[in-house]
Scaffold this motif. Structure first.
Motif, PDB file in Angstrom:
ATOM      1  N   ASN A   9      34.993  47.101  36.200  1.00 18.28           N
ATOM      2  CA  ASN A   9      36.028  48.044  35.766  1.00 18.28           C
ATOM      3  C   ASN A   9      35.428  49.016  34.769  1.00 18.28           C
ATOM      4  OD1 ASN A   9      36.470  45.401  33.934  1.00 18.28           O
ATOM      5  ND2 ASN A   9      36.974  47.204  32.711  1.00 18.28           N
ATOM      6  N   THR A  10      35.947  50.231  34.779  1.00 23.68           N
ATOM      7  CA  THR A  10      35.491  51.238  33.828  1.00 23.68           C
ATOM      8  C   THR A  10      36.240  51.079  32.508  1.00 23.68           C
ATOM      9  OG1 THR A  10      37.128  52.786  34.711  1.00 23.68           O
ATOM     10  CG2 THR A  10      34.909  52.854  35.649  1.00 23.68           C
ATOM     11  N   ILE A  20      38.513  50.346  39.543  1.00 21.83           N
ATOM     12  CA  ILE A  20      38.102  48.946  39.673  1.00 21.83           C
ATOM     13  C   ILE A  20      37.386  48.819  41.021  1.00 21.83           C
ATOM     14  CG2 ILE A  20      38.874  46.550  39.909  1.00 21.83           C
ATOM     15  CD1 ILE A  20      41.233  47.218  38.128  1.00 21.83           C
ATOM     16  N   GLU A  21      36.276  48.126  41.012  1.00 23.58           N
ATOM     17  CA  GLU A  21      35.451  48.038  42.215  1.00 23.58           C
ATOM     18  C   GLU A  21      34.999  46.604  42.450  1.00 23.58           C
ATOM     19  OE1 GLU A  21      32.032  50.900  43.642  1.00 23.58           O
ATOM     20  OE2 GLU A  21      31.207  49.405  42.252  1.00 23.58           O
ATOM     21  N   ILE A  22      34.982  46.197  43.716  1.00 24.35           N
ATOM     22  CA  ILE A  22      34.429  44.905  44.106  1.00 24.35           C
ATOM     23  C   ILE A  22      33.171  45.170  44.923  1.00 24.35           C
ATOM     24  CG2 ILE A  22      34.805  42.754  45.353  1.00 24.35           C
ATOM     25  CD1 ILE A  22      37.737  42.979  44.878  1.00 24.35           C
ATOM     26  N   LEU A  81      39.510  37.577  37.469  1.00 30.35           N
ATOM     27  CA  LEU A  81      38.648  38.731  37.198  1.00 30.35           C
ATOM     28  C   LEU A  81      39.406  40.040  37.404  1.00 30.35           C
ATOM     29  CD1 LEU A  81      35.245  37.648  38.805  1.00 30.35           C
ATOM     30  CD2 LEU A  81      36.136  37.212  36.510  1.00 30.35           C
ATOM     31  N   MET A  82      40.240  40.102  38.441  1.00 27.32           N
ATOM     32  CA  MET A  82      41.030  41.315  38.680  1.00 27.32           C
ATOM     33  C   MET A  82      42.035  41.543  37.556  1.00 27.32           C
ATOM     34  SD  MET A  82      40.061  42.932  41.404  1.00 27.32           S
ATOM     35  CE  MET A  82      41.496  43.983  41.607  1.00 27.32           C
ATOM     36  N   GLU A  83      42.676  40.483  37.092  1.00 27.36           N
ATOM     37  CA  GLU A  83      43.640  40.616  36.001  1.00 27.36           C
ATOM     38  C   GLU A  83      42.952  41.105  34.730  1.00 27.36           C
ATOM     39  OE1 GLU A  83      46.849  40.410  36.115  1.00 27.36           O
ATOM     40  OE2 GLU A  83      46.942  39.795  38.215  1.00 27.36           O
ATOM     41  N   ASN A  84      41.761  40.571  34.442  1.00 27.86           N
ATOM     42  CA  ASN A  84      41.012  41.035  33.270  1.00 27.86           C
ATOM     43  C   ASN A  84      40.632  42.508  33.414  1.00 27.86           C
ATOM     44  OD1 ASN A  84      41.179  38.612  31.975  1.00 27.86           O
ATOM     45  ND2 ASN A  84      39.070  37.984  32.340  1.00 27.86           N
ATOM     46  N   ALA A  85      40.210  42.899  34.627  1.00 24.94           N
ATOM     47  CA  ALA A  85      39.830  44.295  34.846  1.00 24.94           C
ATOM     48  C   ALA A  85      41.017  45.224  34.640  1.00 24.94           C
ATOM     49  CB  ALA A  85      39.267  44.458  36.259  1.00 24.94           C
ATOM     50  N   ILE A  86      42.198  44.780  35.038  1.00 24.20           N
ATOM     51  CA  ILE A  86      43.401  45.602  34.851  1.00 24.20           C
ATOM     52  C   ILE A  86      43.785  45.674  33.379  1.00 24.20           C
ATOM     53  CG2 ILE A  86      45.873  45.731  35.359  1.00 24.20           C
ATOM     54  CD1 ILE A  86      45.252  44.455  38.086  1.00 24.20           C
ATOM     55  N   LYS A  87      43.709  44.534  32.687  1.00 24.77           N
ATOM     56  CA  LYS A  87      44.165  44.486  31.287  1.00 24.77           C
ATOM     57  C   LYS A  87      43.201  45.177  30.330  1.00 24.77           C
ATOM     58  CE  LYS A  87      44.810  40.013  30.919  1.00 24.77           C
ATOM     59  NZ  LYS A  87      45.206  38.710  30.339  1.00 24.77           N
ATOM     60  N   ARG A  93      30.876  50.331  32.056  1.00 28.11           N
ATOM     61  CA  ARG A  93      31.478  49.413  33.016  1.00 28.11           C
ATOM     62  C   ARG A  93      31.222  47.969  32.590  1.00 28.11           C
ATOM     63  NH1 ARG A  93      30.699  50.126  39.115  1.00 28.11           N
ATOM     64  NH2 ARG A  93      28.671  49.185  38.627  1.00 28.11           N
ATOM     65  N   PHE A  94      32.256  47.155  32.742  1.00 26.50           N
ATOM     66  CA  PHE A  94      32.136  45.714  32.495  1.00 26.50           C
ATOM     67  C   PHE A  94      32.174  45.015  33.844  1.00 26.50           C
ATOM     68  CE2 PHE A  94      34.124  41.534  31.657  1.00 26.50           C
ATOM     69  CZ  PHE A  94      33.140  41.012  30.825  1.00 26.50           C
ATOM     70  N   CYS A  95      31.163  44.223  34.148  1.00 28.82           N
ATOM     71  CA  CYS A  95      31.024  43.593  35.452  1.00 28.82           C
ATOM     72  C   CYS A  95      30.881  42.088  35.301  1.00 28.82           C
ATOM     73  CB  CYS A  95      29.797  44.137  36.187  1.00 28.82           C
ATOM     74  SG  CYS A  95      29.838  45.920  36.466  1.00 28.82           S
TER      75      CYS A  95
END
Length: 377
Positions: free
Chosen positions: A312-313, A295-297, A282-288, A367-369
């Motif tokens: 992620n915004t 990015i927020e958890i 999920l973090m990798e997708n948020a970065i890409k 935002r995509f969550c």
């Protein structure tokens, strides 16, 4: 230190001055009062020794006052210390050579052989605490690669046999359809009822072919990845700490604001490694796929489950694509310029399902969550 015995100053000069005063006053002396003075000579004995000395004059008479020189002893002590350090360094270098350099040399060609596909390469066992666990891990890696290869060959063989069998089975209804179609084309059946019967037969055979095609499609889309989970217990704080330690430096370098909301620590019932893998995906997708701003958890709790949400915004995904994003090899319309294979969310869904949890995604404005639902212990 070698020159210390030539230095004119020192406590022996103080004692020599006191000795001179004592002789001048009493005409005699007691050497026990002067621990650093070893002897006093005059007249013909004044030059009879090579020991360190000073010359003093008392009432017109010259006296040779000898004293202890400690420089040689200091040199011996320092030389012994340097010798001990030298021997310690030799022992340390030999230890490093025996337990690190030599074992590493024996493992030097193993990665190359594994890369070439030689899974039978011999990996020597090491009892060293530096390389013992490493060689054990390399052996596990080799066994895993070999098992995966055997499993892949077995799967490919089964699929090939299935496809050959279905291909053969398709020929029978296909031949019947072709014969009935030719009969209708040539007008062999004049009776309307007979023509209807032939059309029904063609439709029945077509249904059989459709069933076979469905089985082929099912076989082709059968799980191509093996997922194994080992259920256990882990604190939520441990999982989040690992994720933060991994991504905080990277996101700081990129200038992305990374925020972890406050949460109440709890014990999760899951596979800790697999849950960490899901969060990493999920973090990798948020970065890409995000815009790199934030990015927020986030966290929530509901019905005996812990919810962990990664947002992620900069979301450009369309709402209509949400149902397909968890399918294998599916990539959204926002992935045209981003490298990937469309497996990250698919893997998350499969792993969460095996751990008794769930995962879902939603779009909140820009935002995509994605939220992981993890059971509480």
């Amino acid at each position: 230190m070698i020159r210390t015995k030539d230095v004119t100053g020192g406590i022996h000069r103080v004692e020599a001055k006191r000795l001179a005063d004592e002789i001048a006053e009493t005409g005699s002396y007691d050497l026990t009062k002067y621990p650093h003075i070893t002897g006093v000579f005059s007249d013909d004995d004044i030059y009879s020794s090579n020991e360190p000395y000073v010359i003093i004059e008392i009432n017109g008479t010259l006296y040779r006052v000898e004293y202890k020189a400690n420089g040689d002893n200091n040199i011996v002590v320092v030389n012994c210390a340097f010798g001990a350090i030298f021997l310690l360094m030799i022992v340390l270098l030999l230890y490093i050579r025996q337990h690190i350099i030599v074992p590493f040399g024996r493992l030097n060609t193993v990665p190359q052989e594994l890369a070439r596909g030689n899974l039978s390469v011999e990996i020597p066992e090491e009892k060293s605490r530096f390389f013992g666990k490493f060689t054990w891990g390399v052996n596990l890696l080799r066994e895993k690669i070999e098992d995966d290869r055997q499993r892949e060959l077995s799967t490919q063989r089964e699929k090939k046999l299935l496809l050959l069998s279905l291909s053969h089975d398709i020929k029978t209804p296909l031949s019947a359809i072709k014969l009935n179609a030719k009969a209708l084309e040539k007008g062999i059946y004049k009776d309307t009822e007979k023509q209807r019967e032939v059309a029904q037969n063609i439709n029945k055979r077509a249904d059989e072919i459709e069933q076979f095609v469905s089985e082929i499609t099912k076989a082709a889309s059968k799980d191509f990845m093996t997922f194994e989970v080992t259920q256990g217990e882990v604190f939520l704080s441990q999982v989040i700490t690992k994720i933060s330690a991994r991504y905080v430096p990277q996101l700081e370098t990129c200038g992305t604001e990374f925020s972890v909301q406050k949460f109440n620590d709890c014990i999760l019932f899951c596979d800790p490694d697999r849950l960490g893998e899901c969060l990493q995906n999920l973090m990798e997708n948020a970065i890409k796929y995000g815009d790199g701003k934030r990015i927020e958890i986030g966290f929530d709790r509901m019905d005996g489950c812990q919810l962990i949400t990664v947002c992620n915004t900069g979301c450009t995904l369309e709402e209509k694509e949400l149902p397909q994003i968890f399918e294998s090899f599916h990539r959204g319309n926002n992935a045209n310029k981003v490298q990937g294979n469309g497996l990250g969310l698919f893997i998350c869904k499969r792993l969460m399902s095996l751990m008794g949890g769930e995962v879902y995604a939603e779009i909140q404005g820009d935002r995509f969550c994605v939220t992981l639902i993890v059971r509480l212990a």
